[in-house]
Write an enzyme that holds these catalytic residues in place. Structure first.
Site, PDB file in Angstrom:
ATOM      1  CE  LYS A   1      -3.865  -2.493   1.926  1.00 41.09           C
ATOM      2  NZ  LYS A   1      -4.644  -2.960   3.057  1.00 41.09           N
TER       3      LYS A   1
ATOM      4  CD  GLN B   1      -3.544  -4.522   6.193  1.00 48.32           C
ATOM      5  OE1 GLN B   1      -3.392  -3.559   5.447  1.00 48.32           O
ATOM      6  NE2 GLN B   1      -4.190  -5.606   5.804  1.00 48.32           N
TER       7      GLN B   1
ATOM      8  CG  ASP C   1      -9.783  -0.317   4.020  1.00 46.46           C
ATOM      9  OD1 ASP C   1      -9.496  -0.589   2.838  1.00 46.46           O
ATOM     10  OD2 ASP C   1      -9.046  -0.585   4.987  1.00 46.46           O
TER      11      ASP C   1
END
Ligand code: NAP
Length: 278
Positions: free
Chosen positions: A52, A96, A119
């Site tokens: 990422k 995460q 997200d």
């Protein structure tokens, strides 16, 4: 033989477009920044976080990593999220998953400002996806929709079968296919006759998490097969949920693993970070 959908090629074209948008925003004096939080030492999470950050660097997005020890408390993590919610350099916040067991993931996700929730996991953004009116796209399903578009694969009127009902992949995937006028069905571990359902699919999405779970006898001749799975086979090699070698002979289009859905997921995270500024 199926056309192999090249996720890397679609991702690289999309990243070029994102890079231009980042440059335009920067020329207007705006910053584009993503905060990435990782808790503990999960090796798979470390690989994802590194990828990422690499993706951010490629398109000119500033990334800020917060690597916290395994012993971090839920409260400490939520305090960091609150701080980042108010940090002007940070347009997107990504935590995460999975988090260590002593931390409630929902509590952390709910602390992220919906405006920085790149997200698209916050219930407010999930609600927007349900309604079909959204800013942040759920990254993996959105990446799949981009690939279908790139290959001119029409969804409207098609029978779409999604195997898997997770909040991250299965459910939002079904919503995006529905928005494009697919006739959508979601299957899961309690589906009575899975093969009967999958054989009816013009577009079949497998998000199960079991190596080579979808076999050729489950796939209709000429179907489009999208493989979300990321598993290891008996030799430790990365593989999807679909028995690629055999299903490839029957499908009209198929995504490989690696090189299919994976590269698009991170690309859509970058897209969401730019959208957060725009
Ligand atoms: P998950 O939360 O474990 O969900 C798996 C789903 O598969 C569940 O809904 C489960 O049904 C269903 N399932 C399990 N066994 C089944 C069976 N025998 N028959 C029918 N359905 C069955 O997994 P996930 O987070 O959605 O991820 C799925 C896979 O995609 C994993 O391999 C993951 O690593 C991968 N992934 C890849 C990307 C990418 O960017 N490429 C992104 C996210 C995830 P129940 O609900 O009934 O248990």
């Amino acid at each position: 033989m199926a056309v192999i959908i090249d996720g890397k090629a679609v991702a690289s074209e999309k990243r070029r477009e994102i890079k231009n948008r980042v440059e335009n925003l920067k020329s207007e004096g705006k910053t584009v920044g993503l905060a990435v939080i990782i808790v503990g030492e999960n090796p798979a999470s470390r690989v994802y976080v590194n990828n990422k950050k690499k993706g951010c660097a490629e398109v000119g997005i500033d990334s800020f990593e917060y690597a916290l020890p395994q012993s971090t408390t839920e409260n400490e993590l939520r305090e960091l999220v609150k701080k980042l919610n108010n940090d002007e350099r940070v347009n997107g916040i990504l935590c995460q998953l999975p988090l260590p067991e002593h931390i409630n993931e929902d509590a952390v996700i709910n602390t992220i400002s919906p405006k920085k929730d790149v997200d698209a996991f916050h219930p407010q953004n999930v609600g927007h996806i349900m309604i079909g009116d959204y800013t942040f796209l759920p990254c993996t399903p959105a990446g799949i929709m981009e690939m279908l578009k790139f290959y001119n694969i029409a969804v409207s009127g098609k029978k779409c079968v999604v195997i898997g009902r997770s909040n991250i992949v299965g459910k939002p995937m079904a919503m995006l296919l529905l928005k494009e006028n697919g006739t959508v069905e979601i299957c899961h571990s309690r589906t009575a006759d899975l093969k009967k359902e999958t054989l009816s699919a013009d577009i079949l999405v497998a998000a199960v998490g079991k190596a080579k779970f979808v076999t050729e006898d489950m796939v209709k001749e000429g179907a489009v097969v999208i493989d979300v799975g990321m598993n290891r086979d008996e030799n430790g090699k990365l593989c999807g949920d679909v028995d690629f070698e055999k299903v490839e002979k029957k499908a009209s289009f198929i995504t490989p693993v690696p090189g299919g859905v994976g590269p698009m997921t991170i690309t859509m995270l970058l897209e969401n970070t730019v959208r957060a500024v725009e």
